[in-house]
Motif scaffolding. Structure first.
Motif, short mmCIF file in Angstrom:
data_model
loop_
_atom_site.label_atom_id
_atom_site.label_comp_id
_atom_site.label_asym_id
_atom_site.label_seq_id
_atom_site.Cartn_x
_atom_site.Cartn_y
_atom_site.Cartn_z
N ALA A 227 -4.78 6.18 18.77
CA ALA A 227 -4.31 4.96 19.44
C ALA A 227 -3.08 4.40 18.72
O ALA A 227 -2.12 3.97 19.37
CB ALA A 227 -5.42 3.91 19.49
N LYS A 228 -3.09 4.43 17.38
CA LYS A 228 -1.92 3.95 16.62
C LYS A 228 -0.70 4.83 16.90
O LYS A 228 0.40 4.32 17.07
CB LYS A 228 -2.23 3.96 15.12
CG LYS A 228 -3.14 2.84 14.68
CD LYS A 228 -3.40 2.92 13.18
CE LYS A 228 -4.29 1.78 12.69
NZ LYS A 228 -4.56 1.89 11.23
N SER A 229 -0.92 6.13 16.95
CA SER A 229 0.19 7.06 17.23
C SER A 229 0.74 6.83 18.63
O SER A 229 1.96 6.76 18.82
CB SER A 229 -0.31 8.49 17.08
OG SER A 229 0.71 9.40 17.42
N ASN B 92 -10.76 -0.13 18.49
CA ASN B 92 -11.14 0.98 17.60
C ASN B 92 -11.33 0.51 16.16
O ASN B 92 -12.19 1.02 15.46
CB ASN B 92 -10.09 2.10 17.67
CG ASN B 92 -10.14 2.86 18.99
OD1 ASN B 92 -11.13 2.79 19.71
ND2 ASN B 92 -9.09 3.57 19.31
N LYS B 93 -10.54 -0.47 15.72
CA LYS B 93 -10.73 -1.04 14.38
C LYS B 93 -12.11 -1.68 14.27
O LYS B 93 -12.82 -1.50 13.27
CB LYS B 93 -9.65 -2.08 14.07
CG LYS B 93 -8.34 -1.50 13.62
CD LYS B 93 -7.36 -2.61 13.30
CE LYS B 93 -6.02 -2.05 12.89
NZ LYS B 93 -5.03 -3.13 12.64
N LYS B 94 -12.49 -2.42 15.31
CA LYS B 94 -13.81 -3.05 15.31
C LYS B 94 -14.92 -2.00 15.29
O LYS B 94 -15.93 -2.16 14.59
CB LYS B 94 -13.97 -3.96 16.54
CG LYS B 94 -13.15 -5.22 16.46
CD LYS B 94 -13.30 -6.05 17.73
CE LYS B 94 -12.39 -7.27 17.69
NZ LYS B 94 -12.45 -8.03 18.95
N ARG C 288 -12.54 6.97 13.65
CA ARG C 288 -11.28 6.95 12.87
C ARG C 288 -10.21 7.81 13.54
O ARG C 288 -9.03 7.45 13.54
CB ARG C 288 -11.54 7.40 11.44
CG ARG C 288 -12.25 6.35 10.62
CD ARG C 288 -12.45 6.79 9.20
NE ARG C 288 -13.01 5.70 8.41
CZ ARG C 288 -13.81 5.86 7.37
NH1 ARG C 288 -14.17 7.09 6.98
NH2 ARG C 288 -14.26 4.82 6.70
N LYS C 289 -10.64 8.93 14.09
CA LYS C 289 -9.68 9.80 14.78
C LYS C 289 -9.13 9.11 16.02
O LYS C 289 -7.93 9.15 16.28
CB LYS C 289 -10.36 11.13 15.15
CG LYS C 289 -9.41 12.15 15.76
CD LYS C 289 -10.04 13.53 15.91
CE LYS C 289 -11.14 13.48 16.92
NZ LYS C 289 -11.69 14.81 17.27
#
Length: 188
Positions: free
Chosen positions: A95-97, A50-52, A89-90
């Motif tokens: 994914a981080k959460s 997702n960062k990519k 971004r969402k």
């Protein structure tokens, strides 16, 4: 005496049942830890992907804005890329959460203190996948080694023994007594 022996058998079966219960709990915990570890790795990989995607869409938005400045694309094109970037971004935030939640759950299962920093490493793609296993082979293995199935079998044996003990209490009792006496009046 028969009732005493039967109750010993029931006690023995209940002990085996408790052992199987413990084995089931241990297996369940191990499976949950393994599953959570794989989920941690999966969410970690999702964060990287997702960062990519966000980085790629930021560059795409810059390019589209330059084309808009030169009036080479309509404004709707810019808005579409902005929506895609917002969605990416969402997804990154989700994914981080999910990663944090899963990591905390795994740390709790492993009894790792909350304030201790742990970094899990691995690659989801390198986890071996079992080949095709036939349903009959899987079922026969499960019937032999699955603790919950063994547990049910022990519970059935316990119920059968308890049933025979209860039946024994209400069975008719037969008692036999015998005497033998010999009277001889010859006093030689």
């Amino acid at each position: 005496q028969w009732l005493y022996e039967s109750s010993d058998i029931v006690a023995y079966l209940e002990k085996e049942f408790a052992t199987l219960q413990k084995s089931l709990e241990t297996s369940s915990l191990a499976m949950e830890i393994q599953s959570d570890f794989i989920k941690v790795l999966m969410y970690k990989e999702q964060i990287t992907n997702n960062k990519k995607a966000v980085e790629r869409l930021v560059e795409k938005l810059k390019a589209v804005n330059k084309y808009l400045d030169q009036k080479m694309v309509p404004l709707t094109q810019v808005l579409v890329v902005e929506v895609e970037l917002s969605d990416a971004r969402k997804e990154l935030s989700m994914a981080k959460s999910n990663f944090r939640i899963q990591k905390n759950k795994l740390n709790t299962l492993l009894v790792i203190p909350y304030d201790k920093s742990i970094h899990y490493r691995g690659d989801v793609k390198k986890i071996p996948i079992l080949g095709e296993i036939g349903i009959q082979e899987t079922l026969s293995k499960a019937l032999k080694i699955r603790p919950e199935i063994l547990q049910v079998k022990k519970k059935i044996k316990i119920a059968e023994k308890e049933k025979s003990i209860i039946k024994g209490r209400y069975s008719p009792e037969i008692s036999v007594s015998a005497n033998y006496s010999n009277i001889d009046r010859n006093y030689d």
